[in-house]
Design a protein around this motif. Structure first.
Motif, PDB file in Angstrom:
ATOM      1  N   PHE A  13       0.751  -1.198  -0.178  1.00 25.36           N
ATOM      2  CA  PHE A  13       0.067   0.206  -0.352  1.00 25.36           C
ATOM      3  C   PHE A  13       1.205   1.122  -0.101  1.00 25.36           C
ATOM      4  CE2 PHE A  13      -2.160  -3.389   1.835  1.00 25.36           C
ATOM      5  CZ  PHE A  13      -3.454  -3.295   1.300  1.00 25.36           C
ATOM      6  N   GLY A  14       1.774   0.973  -0.339  1.00 24.22           N
ATOM      7  CA  GLY A  14       2.908   2.289  -0.315  1.00 24.22           C
ATOM      8  C   GLY A  14       3.520   2.649   0.747  1.00 24.22           C
ATOM      9  N   ASP A  15       3.968   2.020   1.624  1.00 24.74           N
ATOM     10  CA  ASP A  15       5.122   2.551   2.738  1.00 24.74           C
ATOM     11  C   ASP A  15       6.476   1.782   1.837  1.00 24.74           C
ATOM     12  OD1 ASP A  15       2.766   3.076   4.682  1.00 24.74           O
ATOM     13  OD2 ASP A  15       2.959   0.810   5.203  1.00 24.74           O
ATOM     14  N   PRO A  16       7.616   2.266   2.108  1.00 27.13           N
ATOM     15  CA  PRO A  16       8.933   2.265   1.979  1.00 27.13           C
ATOM     16  C   PRO A  16       8.868   1.407   2.724  1.00 27.13           C
ATOM     17  CG  PRO A  16       8.734   4.736   2.908  1.00 27.13           C
ATOM     18  CD  PRO A  16       6.747   4.466   3.157  1.00 27.13           C
ATOM     19  N   LEU A  17      10.807   0.625   2.462  1.00 29.85           N
ATOM     20  CA  LEU A  17      11.216  -0.431   3.125  1.00 29.85           C
ATOM     21  C   LEU A  17      12.651   0.419   3.647  1.00 29.85           C
ATOM     22  CD1 LEU A  17      11.006  -3.435   1.535  1.00 29.85           C
ATOM     23  CD2 LEU A  17      10.172  -2.738   3.533  1.00 29.85           C
ATOM     24  N   PRO A  18      13.153   0.902   3.908  1.00 37.05           N
ATOM     25  CA  PRO A  18      14.160   1.318   4.650  1.00 37.05           C
ATOM     26  C   PRO A  18      15.862   0.526   4.113  1.00 37.05           C
ATOM     27  CG  PRO A  18      13.897  -0.434   6.562  1.00 37.05           C
ATOM     28  CD  PRO A  18      13.231  -0.449   5.343  1.00 37.05           C
ATOM     29  N   GLN A  19      16.597   1.981   3.705  1.00 39.61           N
ATOM     30  CA  GLN A  19      17.111   1.147   3.090  1.00 39.61           C
ATOM     31  C   GLN A  19      18.545   0.891   2.975  1.00 39.61           C
ATOM     32  OE1 GLN A  19      18.421   4.866   1.158  1.00 39.61           O
ATOM     33  NE2 GLN A  19      17.154   5.253   0.335  1.00 39.61           N
ATOM     34  N   THR A  20      18.063   1.335   4.694  1.00 38.12           N
ATOM     35  CA  THR A  20      20.161  -0.433   6.171  1.00 38.12           C
ATOM     36  C   THR A  20      19.093  -0.303   7.262  1.00 38.12           C
ATOM     37  OG1 THR A  20      21.333   0.737   7.495  1.00 38.12           O
ATOM     38  CG2 THR A  20      20.449   2.500   7.114  1.00 38.12           C
ATOM     39  N   MET A  21      19.317  -1.623   7.896  1.00 41.97           N
ATOM     40  CA  MET A  21      18.883  -2.338   9.201  1.00 41.97           C
ATOM     41  C   MET A  21      19.524  -1.562  10.141  1.00 41.97           C
ATOM     42  SD  MET A  21      16.007  -3.864   9.052  1.00 41.97           S
ATOM     43  CE  MET A  21      16.376  -5.136   9.975  1.00 41.97           C
ATOM     44  N   ARG A  22      20.324  -0.188  10.410  1.00 43.01           N
ATOM     45  CA  ARG A  22      21.104   0.046  11.290  1.00 43.01           C
ATOM     46  C   ARG A  22      19.449   0.892  12.465  1.00 43.01           C
ATOM     47  NH1 ARG A  22      22.579   4.549   7.557  1.00 43.01           N
ATOM     48  NH2 ARG A  22      24.858   3.173   7.498  1.00 43.01           N
ATOM     49  N   ASP A  23      18.783   0.970  12.174  1.00 39.60           N
ATOM     50  CA  ASP A  23      18.441   1.826  12.939  1.00 39.60           C
ATOM     51  C   ASP A  23      17.031   0.604  13.543  1.00 39.60           C
ATOM     52  OD1 ASP A  23      18.723   4.417  13.216  1.00 39.60           O
ATOM     53  OD2 ASP A  23      18.285   4.489  10.938  1.00 39.60           O
ATOM     54  N   HIS A  24      16.560   0.175  13.397  1.00 44.38           N
ATOM     55  CA  HIS A  24      15.896  -2.260  13.751  1.00 44.38           C
ATOM     56  C   HIS A  24      16.980  -2.512  14.370  1.00 44.38           C
ATOM     57  CE1 HIS A  24      13.956   0.716  10.729  1.00 44.38           C
ATOM     58  NE2 HIS A  24      12.932   0.170  11.418  1.00 44.38           N
ATOM     59  N   ALA A  25      16.068  -3.828  14.966  1.00 42.73           N
ATOM     60  CA  ALA A  25      16.927  -4.830  16.176  1.00 42.73           C
ATOM     61  C   ALA A  25      16.838  -5.812  14.972  1.00 42.73           C
ATOM     62  CB  ALA A  25      16.040  -5.090  17.495  1.00 42.73           C
ATOM     63  N   GLU A  80       9.980  -6.119  -1.514  1.00 36.51           N
ATOM     64  CA  GLU A  80      10.011  -6.939  -1.088  1.00 36.51           C
ATOM     65  C   GLU A  80      11.162  -8.127  -0.891  1.00 36.51           C
ATOM     66  OE1 GLU A  80       6.742  -7.705   1.531  1.00 36.51           O
ATOM     67  OE2 GLU A  80       5.895  -6.277   0.461  1.00 36.51           O
ATOM     68  N   THR A  81      11.406  -9.029  -2.120  1.00 35.32           N
ATOM     69  CA  THR A  81      12.022  -9.639  -2.380  1.00 35.32           C
ATOM     70  C   THR A  81      13.548  -8.971  -2.392  1.00 35.32           C
ATOM     71  OG1 THR A  81      10.745 -11.296  -3.274  1.00 35.32           O
ATOM     72  CG2 THR A  81      13.013 -11.793  -3.757  1.00 35.32           C
ATOM     73  N   ASP A  82      14.015  -8.655  -2.985  1.00 41.05           N
ATOM     74  CA  ASP A  82      15.511  -7.453  -3.531  1.00 41.05           C
ATOM     75  C   ASP A  82      15.832  -7.004  -1.638  1.00 41.05           C
ATOM     76  OD1 ASP A  82      15.145  -8.412  -5.927  1.00 41.05           O
ATOM     77  OD2 ASP A  82      14.228  -6.302  -7.003  1.00 41.05           O
ATOM     78  N   TRP A  83      14.695  -6.557  -0.717  1.00 38.05           N
ATOM     79  CA  TRP A  83      15.114  -6.151  -0.397  1.00 38.05           C
ATOM     80  C   TRP A  83      15.715  -6.573   0.657  1.00 38.05           C
ATOM     81  CZ3 TRP A  83      13.462  -6.436   4.757  1.00 38.05           C
ATOM     82  CH2 TRP A  83      13.939  -5.150   5.894  1.00 38.05           C
ATOM     83  N   ILE A  84      14.847  -8.124   1.316  1.00 31.37           N
ATOM     84  CA  ILE A  84      15.671  -9.403   2.227  1.00 31.37           C
ATOM     85  C   ILE A  84      16.819  -8.433   1.783  1.00 31.37           C
ATOM     86  CG2 ILE A  84      15.916 -11.064   2.485  1.00 31.37           C
ATOM     87  CD1 ILE A  84      13.206 -11.797   1.310  1.00 31.37           C
ATOM     88  N   GLY A  85      17.962  -8.466   0.479  1.00 31.40           N
ATOM     89  CA  GLY A  85      19.485  -8.232   0.830  1.00 31.40           C
ATOM     90  C   GLY A  85      20.219  -7.319   1.577  1.00 31.40           C
ATOM     91  N   THR A  86      19.197  -6.784   1.638  1.00 31.57           N
ATOM     92  CA  THR A  86      19.623  -5.328   2.529  1.00 31.57           C
ATOM     93  C   THR A  86      20.182  -6.092   4.098  1.00 31.57           C
ATOM     94  OG1 THR A  86      18.883  -3.530   1.972  1.00 31.57           O
ATOM     95  CG2 THR A  86      19.006  -3.422   4.217  1.00 31.57           C
ATOM     96  N   CYS A  87      19.111  -6.890   4.689  1.00 32.06           N
ATOM     97  CA  CYS A  87      19.354  -7.771   6.049  1.00 32.06           C
ATOM     98  C   CYS A  87      20.349  -8.876   6.112  1.00 32.06           C
ATOM     99  CB  CYS A  87      18.119  -8.035   6.437  1.00 32.06           C
ATOM    100  SG  CYS A  87      16.825  -7.317   6.843  1.00 32.06           S
ATOM    101  N   LEU A  88      20.711 -10.228   5.191  1.00 31.20           N
ATOM    102  CA  LEU A  88      21.773 -10.344   4.972  1.00 31.20           C
ATOM    103  C   LEU A  88      23.042  -9.736   4.579  1.00 31.20           C
ATOM    104  CD1 LEU A  88      19.893 -12.896   1.915  1.00 31.20           C
ATOM    105  CD2 LEU A  88      20.285 -12.988   4.512  1.00 31.20           C
ATOM    106  N   LYS A  89      23.008  -8.144   3.506  1.00 33.68           N
ATOM    107  CA  LYS A  89      24.128  -7.965   4.048  1.00 33.68           C
ATOM    108  C   LYS A  89      25.141  -7.564   5.089  1.00 33.68           C
ATOM    109  CE  LYS A  89      23.981  -3.402   2.091  1.00 33.68           C
ATOM    110  NZ  LYS A  89      24.103  -2.877   1.167  1.00 33.68           N
ATOM    111  N   GLU A  90      23.500  -6.917   6.455  1.00 40.15           N
ATOM    112  CA  GLU A  90      24.130  -6.422   6.985  1.00 40.15           C
ATOM    113  C   GLU A  90      23.986  -7.076   8.398  1.00 40.15           C
ATOM    114  OE1 GLU A  90      21.908  -2.583   7.518  1.00 40.15           O
ATOM    115  OE2 GLU A  90      21.907  -1.664   5.257  1.00 40.15           O
ATOM    116  N   ASP A  91      24.500  -8.726   8.387  1.00 33.06           N
ATOM    117  CA  ASP A  91      23.864  -9.314   9.267  1.00 33.06           C
ATOM    118  C   ASP A  91      23.017  -9.015  10.242  1.00 33.06           C
ATOM    119  OD1 ASP A  91      24.271 -11.873   9.979  1.00 33.06           O
ATOM    120  OD2 ASP A  91      25.870 -11.571  11.520  1.00 33.06           O
ATOM    121  N   ALA A  92      21.413  -8.707   9.591  1.00 32.51           N
ATOM    122  CA  ALA A  92      20.711  -8.593  10.567  1.00 32.51           C
ATOM    123  C   ALA A  92      20.045  -9.190  11.236  1.00 32.51           C
ATOM    124  CB  ALA A  92      19.259  -7.164   9.598  1.00 32.51           C
TER     125      ALA A  92
END
Length: 263
Positions: free
Chosen positions: A59-71, A92-104
């Protein structure tokens, strides 16, 4: 003490414990329908002192560019497929790479697990005979799953609640932690902190009642269980699921120094 007084006292004690906790980063919650909730997973995360940052990219909500501000992050299920061409599914599928890259810490549930598998190059598929897993089904740990249970202290349940008609293969480089029947891959881990679960530990009794009424046609698919079996199964099988989820979220959301001690 009557029941009302007991619940009031329990809430007071919970507020006291939360007030004593140091500030914690929020956990990102990704939902896929307008009125979806994070269920028991959301409640248990909040009890650990994390705010819930709920977003609905559909519904249009953005996903964060980094996980540094999330647990950590949790992507929940939905009626769509990880194979769908919709922009939000791909995002969403592509964004999962942000978590994997940052080991979040990352947890994918049903659709979220299938997105994790797709991100890592695995196939998401329908059963060749049109079968579905809708209701309670056995879960078996693999050797990797048993090792993880020992290291993390999480006692996995033997029967879990399912609501899906697609499954996924275990991606190259990931570990399969648990297997099932019609859809063999039920739980995977990629690296140390990214997990995908085909089943639904977040489901509350109210959610089960709602799903099994609104999605009644799913309970009639080959391999599915009828609604009364879901409700009977809740009382028989949910307590071990609830206990496992409680310990699993402790493991998932451990501070980095604590995570380093668990392979």
């Amino acid at each position: 003490m009557n029941d009302l007084s007991y619940r009031f006292e329990a809430r007071r004690r919970l507020r006291t414990r939360l007030d004593a906790l140091p500030p914690r980063k929020p956990v990102l919650i990704v939902l896929h329908q307008e009125h979806s909730t994070p269920g028991r997973v959301g409640r248990l995360i909040a009890e650990r002192g994390h705010a819930l940052d709920i977003r609905r990219p559909r519904f249009g909500d953005p996903l964060p560019q980094t996980m540094r501000d999330h647990a950590g992050a949790v992507i929940f299920g939905g009626p769509m497929s990880a194979n769908d061409p919709d922009d939000f599914v791909k995002a969403e599928t592509d964004w999962i790479g942000t978590c994997l890259k940052e080991d979040a810490p990352f947890l994918g549930l049903c659709l979220g697990a299938q997105m994790l598998a797709r991100h890592l190059g695995a196939t998401v598929y329908s059963h060749a005979e049109g079968r579905a897993e809708v209701g309670y089904y056995p879960l078996s740990l693999t050797e990797a799953g048993r090792a993880h249970a020992t290291a993390s202290g999480c006692i996995w349940p033997g029967i879990v609640y399912q609501w899906h008609r697609e499954g996924f293969d275990c991606p190259t480089g990931a570990e399969c932690l648990a297997t099932g029947g019609d859809f063999p891959v039920q739980a995977i881990r990629a690296g140390r902190k990214a997990y995908g679960l085909q089943f639904h530990p977040e489901v509350t009794l109210a959610m089960m009642c709602r799903w099994s009424v609104r999605g009644h046609e799913r309970t009639l698919m080959p391999g599915a269980q009828l609604r009364h079996q879901h409700l009977d199964g809740w009382y028989q099988y949910d307590p071990p699921v609830r206990a496992w989820l409680d310990s699993f979220l402790d493991h998932l959301l451990k501070a980095p120094a604590e995570q380093d001690s668990i392979a």
